[in-house]
Design a protein around this motif. Structure first.
Motif, PDB file in Angstrom:
ATOM      1  N   ASP A  84      -4.791  -0.354  -4.130  1.00  0.00           N
ATOM      2  CA  ASP A  84      -3.833   0.696  -4.089  1.00  0.00           C
ATOM      3  C   ASP A  84      -3.879   1.770  -4.968  1.00  0.00           C
ATOM      4  O   ASP A  84      -3.156   2.315  -5.607  1.00  0.00           O
ATOM      5  CB  ASP A  84      -2.326   0.041  -4.673  1.00  0.00           C
ATOM      6  CG  ASP A  84      -1.876  -1.083  -3.655  1.00  0.00           C
ATOM      7  OD1 ASP A  84      -2.195  -1.160  -2.343  1.00  0.00           O
ATOM      8  OD2 ASP A  84      -1.262  -2.103  -3.955  1.00  0.00           O
ATOM      9  N   SER A 106      -0.464   8.109  -0.915  1.00  0.00           N
ATOM     10  CA  SER A 106       0.370   8.135   0.375  1.00  0.00           C
ATOM     11  C   SER A 106       0.429   6.836   1.103  1.00  0.00           C
ATOM     12  O   SER A 106       1.432   6.895   2.111  1.00  0.00           O
ATOM     13  CB  SER A 106      -0.323   9.298   1.199  1.00  0.00           C
ATOM     14  OG  SER A 106      -1.700   8.739   1.477  1.00  0.00           O
ATOM     15  N   LYS A 107      -0.421   5.918   0.774  1.00  0.00           N
ATOM     16  CA  LYS A 107      -0.425   4.575   1.506  1.00  0.00           C
ATOM     17  C   LYS A 107       0.215   3.486   0.753  1.00  0.00           C
ATOM     18  O   LYS A 107       0.497   2.245   0.885  1.00  0.00           O
ATOM     19  CB  LYS A 107      -1.642   4.223   1.696  1.00  0.00           C
ATOM     20  CG  LYS A 107      -2.337   5.099   2.851  1.00  0.00           C
ATOM     21  CD  LYS A 107      -3.804   4.766   3.160  1.00  0.00           C
ATOM     22  CE  LYS A 107      -4.428   5.801   4.026  1.00  0.00           C
ATOM     23  NZ  LYS A 107      -5.832   5.324   4.495  1.00  0.00           N
ATOM     24  N   VAL A 108       0.852   3.808  -0.675  1.00  0.00           N
ATOM     25  CA  VAL A 108       1.487   2.791  -1.495  1.00  0.00           C
ATOM     26  C   VAL A 108       3.068   3.117  -1.457  1.00  0.00           C
ATOM     27  O   VAL A 108       3.858   4.008  -1.781  1.00  0.00           O
ATOM     28  CB  VAL A 108       1.001   2.986  -2.900  1.00  0.00           C
ATOM     29  CG1 VAL A 108       1.760   2.166  -3.866  1.00  0.00           C
ATOM     30  CG2 VAL A 108      -0.459   2.604  -3.052  1.00  0.00           C
ATOM     31  N   ALA A 109       3.559   1.985  -0.786  1.00  0.00           N
ATOM     32  CA  ALA A 109       5.279   2.174  -0.495  1.00  0.00           C
ATOM     33  C   ALA A 109       5.777   2.205  -2.048  1.00  0.00           C
ATOM     34  O   ALA A 109       5.426   1.150  -2.972  1.00  0.00           O
ATOM     35  CB  ALA A 109       5.737   0.982   0.238  1.00  0.00           C
ATOM     36  N   GLY A 110       6.698   3.165  -2.257  1.00  0.00           N
ATOM     37  CA  GLY A 110       7.382   3.247  -3.543  1.00  0.00           C
ATOM     38  C   GLY A 110       6.704   3.558  -4.687  1.00  0.00           C
ATOM     39  O   GLY A 110       7.003   3.457  -5.915  1.00  0.00           O
TER      40      GLY A 110
END
Length: 506
Positions: free
Chosen positions: A93, A97-101
């Protein structure tokens, strides 16, 4: 903007660190202390380095994630209390931009820190990365380290400014700059160390060991862009400036940037520009892609490739807050460029740095083929195998060897299981290394170690990709392996051996 009293406190911490007595420095590492003892008894720098060295000797590596709370806190304290945090649910992670929240998680961590430190957020946060799930903060209370290590969502917590090499140099009564890879000296090239080719360019002797001149009949690097992460490029070397696009090297470009901040203040953000103030980066740019023209100077491997260079550090020893941030920022910037296919870095550290790992993983996730130096020995790190970040799975590790009948590492080169390729760059009989452009116009010099080996291999990769522009990174790397001297076997110390550039482009 931080308050003046906060800066004065930071300087005071540094002065306390530097003023440690030699008698204290030589104390044995104590037993792991209780929570109360951590506050009053941080380890000395000598003790911290001894623990790092012991881990490398026994395990083959050192990582702050396996350090005790006491060791980690001591290094944070001795480094001026700046800390690097990587956050996210898993080790992968790293891309914000690809980690939610991601934004919420960062705010939660900052709230945890403000509560633990009893300080306002602006007194704690030094910097939040724009692309990666990393942030730099100030941690004054030892108990905060314990809290962070038991907080969900933190991938790593590391000292952001602990200077291993400086402390080792002090302990050995030497200058760390002596092993920095820097130098502005020039040299008169021995006629036996090059061959002149049209229109009037010198081809280094080492290129012939890899059939690079033969490969030029098929590819010269045209259409490929190489990113060089190093100490920058000399403004005094015209062939890496306005003369870059001349002779048989016309139709290409060189772009120069800087991400290194030359300051003792962690919160400083103004870089000192793209210009090389060391000499190392100039040499690496030269061997990778110096022009082929009638100047009578040395030519690079991929003499028609484009270059994008970054002054990311002051020298090749990647320690200290701004050097590590500079390297991380260079990799993310190159990762975001669609034109860059290859990244070469001939710098490193003897142990991993989380934020640099994140930057390299980010660039790798964008399809970049990354080459890193396997290591060049110093007087106090010659026990280390393949250094970081060449030790990463995302990096192709390269080292230098002599021109002997059997594989033998160069006098200052590292070897080990993580090595992927070798480059012949030292004459066994004379000790001569690879000729490159000097720092100043119309000057030459010799460069050795795994540094020049790495830039040479990056240049060969550019030849292969130029010949096969539709290929993926994996296809280019596979072709290089298949063209190497030890393929299909991988040697325990020298990987697949030396690439035959002619075979690689046929």
């Amino acid at each position: 903007m931080k308050k003046n009293y906060f800066k004065l406190w930071f300087v005071a911490v540094l002065l306390v660190t530097i003023s440690c007595s030699r008698e204290d420095e030589m104390m044995a590492i104590p037993e792991t202390p209780t929570a109360g003892e951590i506050l009053k008894d941080p380890l000395t720098t000598q003790q911290i380095n001894a623990a790092i060295d012991e881990s490398i000797r026994t395990k083959g590596y050192f990582n702050w994630s396996e350090a005790t709370d006491h060791l980690l806190w001591s290094a944070i304290f001795r480094g001026g209390n700046s800390v690097s945090l990587g956050y996210g649910a898993t080790a992968n992670d790293f891309d914000k931009s690809k980690v939610a929240g991601a934004a919420s998680l960062e705010r939660e961590l900052l709230n945890t820190l403000t509560t633990a430190e009893n300080l306002a957020p602006e007194k704690i946060l030094i910097r939040s990365d724009a692309y990666l799930t990393t942030m730099d903060v100030m941690v004054v209370q030892p108990e905060t380290v314990r809290i962070l290590r038991h907080t969900t969502g933190i991938r790593y917590i590391e000292p952001a400014n602990y200077r291993y090499y400086d402390q080792q140099a002090m302990a050995n009564k030497s200058s760390s700059s002596g092993s920095s890879g820097c130098g502005f000296e020039s040299a008169a090239l021995n006629a036996a160390d090059y061959t002149t080719v049209a229109p009037n360019a010198k081809v280094p002797w080492s290129f012939y060991k890899h059939n690079i001149p033969g490969a030029w009949s098929y590819a010269t690097g045209a259409g490929i862009t190489i990113g060089i992460v190093d100490s920058g490029v000399s403004p005094e070397q015209n062939l890496l400036g306005s003369g870059f696009n001349t002779g048989q090297s016309s139709g290409r470009s060189i772009q120069k940037y800087g991400t290194y901040v030359d300051s003792v203040w962690p919160w400083s953000s103004t870089t000192d520009g793209p210009n090389d103030q060391c000499g190392h980066g100039t040499s690496m740019a030269s061997v990778a892609a110096a022009p082929r023209n009638n100047s009578g100077m040395t030519v690079g491997v991929a003499y028609n490739a484009n270059l994008v260079t970054y002054r990311a550090a002051a020298n090749v020893l990647l320690e200290g807050y701004h050097e590590q941030n500079g390297v991380k920022d260079a990799f993310t910037a190159l990762g975001n460029r669609t034109d860059v296919k290859i990244i070469s870095m001939s710098m490193g550290h003897i142990f991993s740095v989380g934020k640099i790992e994140d930057g390299i993983k980010y660039a790798y996730s964008k399809g970049k083929l990354i080459f890193c130096a396997g290591g060049t020995s110093t007087s106090f790190t010659n026990f280390v195998g393949v250094i970081f970040p060449a030790s990463m799975a995302e990096a192709v590790a390269v080292t230098g060897i002599k021109d002997s009948s059997t594989y033998q590492e160069c006098d200052v080169c590292h070897k080990g299981a993580k090595i992927d390729f070798t480059v012949v760059m030292e004459k066994a009989a004379t000790g001569s290394n690879t000729p490159v452009l000097g720092y100043y116009n119309n000057e030459s010099k010799y460069v050795g170690g795994s540094s020049v080996a790495t830039a040479t291999t990056a240049g060969i990769a550019a030849l292969v990709w130029s010949k096969n522009p539709s290929w993926t990174r994996a296809q280019v790397l596979t072709k290089m392996k298949q063209s190497a001297s030890l393929y299909p076997n991988k040697n325990a110390d020298f990987g697949y051996g030396s690439v035959n550039a002619l075979l690689a482009v046929q």
